[in-house]
Enzyme design. Structure first.
Site, PDB file in Angstrom:
ATOM      1  N   THR A 191      33.864   1.821  43.272  1.00 14.78           N
ATOM      2  CA  THR A 191      34.959   2.554  44.401  1.00 14.78           C
ATOM      3  C   THR A 191      34.881   1.129  45.340  1.00 14.78           C
ATOM      4  OG1 THR A 191      33.844   4.471  44.919  1.00 14.78           O
ATOM      5  CG2 THR A 191      34.781   2.684  46.923  1.00 14.78           C
ATOM      6  N   PHE A 193      36.632  -0.783  48.366  1.00 15.68           N
ATOM      7  CA  PHE A 193      36.581  -0.262  50.686  1.00 15.68           C
ATOM      8  C   PHE A 193      37.554  -1.335  51.093  1.00 15.68           C
ATOM      9  CE2 PHE A 193      32.566   0.973  49.087  1.00 15.68           C
ATOM     10  CZ  PHE A 193      32.658   2.388  49.865  1.00 15.68           C
TER      11      PHE A 193
END
Length: 296
Positions: A191, A193
Site C-alpha cells: 500500500t 501512503f
C-alpha cells in the site's frame, strides 16, 4: 471516541493525550490502534506519536487544527486499487503532500479462541486482498470501518466462530489468538501512503528522484486529454499515475489525479506544466516530495 469498540477506546484516549502534549511529533492516521496505517506511521517516523482517527476526514482535520503535525493516508494498494478518495479529500483540506511511504501489507486471521472461524470482519480493502483465502475455506466476509477496529470488536463481543482480519499488532493489542498469518492472496501486497502537512515542503537539492502530484480538469472539447498530455511526452517527463474521476452530476468534463517524476523548477517540468495549463481549465498543485521507491 465512542465510535470505537470498547477495547480500543482506552488506547485511543492514551494516544490522543500523548499527541496533545507533543503535537509536533504527532502523526494522524485513520483507524483504530493496530491498523495498517498505525504500522505505516511508525514505519515512516519511528519516533512519532501515532494519533488514531476514526475517519480519513478526522485525520485531515487533526492536521488542519494543529492537533498533529502530519497525517499519513493510504491512497492505493497493489492488489485492490484506490483506497482513500484523495482527489476529493485533499483539495478541500488545504493540506500539501510532503512525502510518501510504502508498506508491505501482511494480513492475519485472528479470533478470541481456537473455534473454527465462520465469518471474518475487516475493512473492505483487506477482505478484497484475502478473498481467495476466505472463499477456499468458506469464511463469510463482513465489512467494517477498519482492520484493527474489527479486531477490537471481535475482542469485545467474543462470539463463537467470529474472527477478524487485521495486522499482527492488533492481535497483540487486543489479546486475540493468531489463527493464520500472511493470508493475503499475493506476496507483493503493498500500500502506498501519502504524508500530508499544513505547509508545502519542497525537496532539497540532491535529495534524489522527486515526485509531483497535481489535479487538472480538461476542457470539454475533442482530443482534450491528448493535447493536455502532449507537453509531458515532448519534454521527456515521466508520468507514473493518471486517474480520472467525475465531480458533480454534470458528466460534462473530467478531472484527473496525476503523478509525475520531477518538480516545478526543473526546466522540462516547467515547460510541460505550462503546456498543460494552456489546454486545461485549471491545474492545482498538491505537492512535490522525495520518491520513497524508484519509478524508473
Amino acid at each position: 471516541m465512542e465510535n470505537y469498540p470498547a477495547p480500543a477506546r482506552a488506547i485511543v484516549a492514551q494516544l490522543a493525550e500523548k499527541a496533545a502534549a507533543d503535537p509536533a511529533r504527532a502523526v494522524a492516521y485513520q483507524g483504530a490502534p493496530g491498523a495498517n496505517s498505525h504500522l505505516a506511521a511508525l514505519g515512516y517516523a519511528p519516533d512519532c506519536v501515532p494519533l488514531p482517527c476514526f475517519a480519513f476526514e478526522d485525520a485531515i482535520d487533526a492536521v488542519r487544527n494543529g492537533q498533529a503535525e502530519r497525517a499519513i493516508i493510504p491512497i492505493e494498494n497493489s492488489l485492490h486499487g484506490r483506497v482513500a478518495d484523495m482527489h476529493f479529500l485533499l483539495p478541500e483540506s488545504g493540506l500539501s503532500i510532503v512525502d510518501e511511504y510504502f508498506l508491505r501489507v501482511r494480513h492475519c486471521l485472528m479470533a478470541p479462541d481456537n473455534s473454527p472461524v465462520k465469518s471474518a470482519i475487516s475493512h473492505p480493502q483487506a477482505l478484497g486482498q484475502c478473498r481467495h483465502y476466505l472463499r477456499e475455506r468458506g469464511i463469510q466476509p463482513v465489512a467494517y470501518a477498519d482492520t484493527a477496529g474489527a479486531a477490537a470488536l471481535v475482542a469485545e463481543t467474543r462470539l463463537p466462530g467470529e474472527g477478524a482480519i487485521a495486522p499482527y499488532l492488533a492481535a497483540e493489542i487486543y489479546g486475540l489468538r493468531l489463527i493464520a498469518e500472511n493470508i493475503e492472496d499475493s506476496d507483493d501486497n503493498v500500500t502506498r501512503f501519502l504524508v500530508l502537512a499544513r505547509a508545502p515542503r519542497m525537496p532539497v537539492a540532491n535529495v534524489g528522484p522527486v515526485m509531483t502530484t497535481f489535479l487538472f480538469e480538461v476542457k470539454n472539447v475533442p482530443a482534450a486529454l491528448y493535447k493536455a498530455m502532449g507537453g509531458f511526452a515532448t519534454n521527456g517527463v515521466n508520468m507514473t499515475k493518471l486517474e480520472s474521476y467525475q465531480r458533480g452530476a454534470s458528466f460534462a468534463a473530467t478531472e484527473f489525479f496525476c503523478d509525475i517524476e520531477g518538480m516545478p523548477g526543473d526546466p522540462a517540468v516547467d515547460r510541460a506544466l505550462a503546456e498543460l495549463e494552456f489546454h486545461t481549465k485549471w491545474v492545482r498543485m498538491l505537492g512535490s516530495y522525495r520518491q520513497a521507491r524508484p519509478r524508473t
